[in-house]
Design an enzyme around this catalytic site. Structure first.
Site, PDB file in Angstrom:
ATOM      1  N   ASP A 103       0.845  -1.200   0.000  1.00 12.37           N
ATOM      2  CA  ASP A 103       0.000   0.000   0.000  1.00 12.37           C
ATOM      3  C   ASP A 103       0.876   1.243   0.000  1.00 12.37           C
ATOM      4  OD1 ASP A 103      -2.169  -1.690   0.213  1.00 12.37           O
ATOM      5  OD2 ASP A 103      -2.289  -1.495   2.402  1.00 12.37           O
TER       6      ASP A 103
HETATM    7  N1  URA Z   1      -1.264  -5.934   3.980  1.00 14.94           N
HETATM    8  C1  URA Z   1      -1.756  -4.686   3.967  1.00 14.94           C
HETATM    9  O1  URA Z   1      -2.789  -4.402   4.560  1.00 14.94           O
HETATM   10  N2  URA Z   1      -1.080  -3.731   3.268  1.00 14.94           N
HETATM   11  C2  URA Z   1       0.078  -3.968   2.626  1.00 14.94           C
HETATM   12  O2  URA Z   1       0.665  -3.054   2.026  1.00 14.94           O
HETATM   13  C3  URA Z   1       0.597  -5.284   2.656  1.00 14.94           C
HETATM   14  C4  URA Z   1      -0.100  -6.244   3.347  1.00 14.94           C
END
Ligand code: URA
Length: 245
Positions: A103
């Site tokens: 993310d």
């Molecule tokens: N899980 C999440 O919620 N975000 C990420 O970036 C990776 C794994």
């Protein structure tokens, strides 16, 4: 392989462009200027420079990056710069892709490659490559929450409950959580499912490969043979676990 083809394969533009830079005397191979584009070289361990910058021939590119916060894992980012802007243009020309996405606000270990088979193997759910996340939570984590994460939580749109492979308490509000899958916002959704909330998320390990301490956010480096071997380790935990593949 001819020098022109070597440069083309390494991301230095069209064959014509590569011919021009060689003819201009901008390329050295093994320490000597070579201005004839059709000179043949053995590509094994070949070292060359282009306009003074040192390169090594690589049939395929394998790299790791310490993803900084506020970068998007996309070639067409919407709100923040792209992580691809942190790489030299030669790697983009070669078609390097990231293996799974983090993310925008997640930091940590990100793998990139232009080897389609490797990308598939590392990202396919079938291969269950374990990934460890350092999760900082809004509220203190209690043993019941850890137990539930290990037993499995039901996420919306998933047919079955999903369990963490491991969940280690580091401090009141920090856990290390190991997952076999890479579903959309998986850590954040799992932590929300136990009535807590992710405040910060960092991926610290993939397979047996740790995010190196000396790789600063925004930096990247090539993966050598030993790092590639570590990636294939199924056991990223200090206590060995069984994973059925
Ligand atoms: N899980 C999440 O919620 N975000 C990420 O970036 C990776 C794994």
């Amino acid at each position: 392989m001819q020098l022109e083809r070597i440069l083309h394969s390494q991301g230095f533009g069209s064959r014509k462009n590569c011919r021009v830079i060689v003819r201009h005397g901008e390329v050295t191979v093994n320490g000597e200027v070579c201005d004839f584009p059709f000179t043949e070289f053995d590509t094994h361990n070949l070292e060359f420079t282009v306009r003074g910058e040192a390169w090594q021939y690589r049939e395929k590119s394998y790299l790791m990056m310490h993803k900084p916060a506020h970068y998007e894992c996309s070639h067409k980012p919407q709100h923040h710069p792209s992580i691809f802007s942190l790489l030299p243009p030669q790697l983009l020309e070669r078609g390097v892709q990231c293996i799974g996405r983090l993310d925008e606000d997640t930091t940590g270990l990100l793998l990139l490659s232009d080897d389609g088979q490797f990308i598939h193997r590392m990202s396919s759910p079938k291969h269950k490559v374990p990934k460890v996340y350092e999760v900082t939570t809004k509220h203190a984590v209690d043993s019941q929450q850890i137990e539930t994460l290990l037993q499995g939580v039901q996420l919306a749109d998933e047919p079955l409950p999903i369990a963490a492979l491991a969940c280690e308490q580091i401090s009141d509000q920090i856990i290390h959580m190991t997952l076999a899958e890479g579903k959309y916002h998986q850590v954040k959704r799992m932590v929300a499912a136990v009535s807590n909330r992710v405040e910060a998320l960092k991926r610290i390990k993939i397979g047996g490969l740790d995010l190196p301490d000396d790789l600063a956010p925004g930096e990247w480096r090539w993966l050598d043979e030993s790092a590639l071997k570590l990636l294939n380790q199924k056991q990223s935990l200090s206590t060995p676990i069984e994973i059925n593949v």
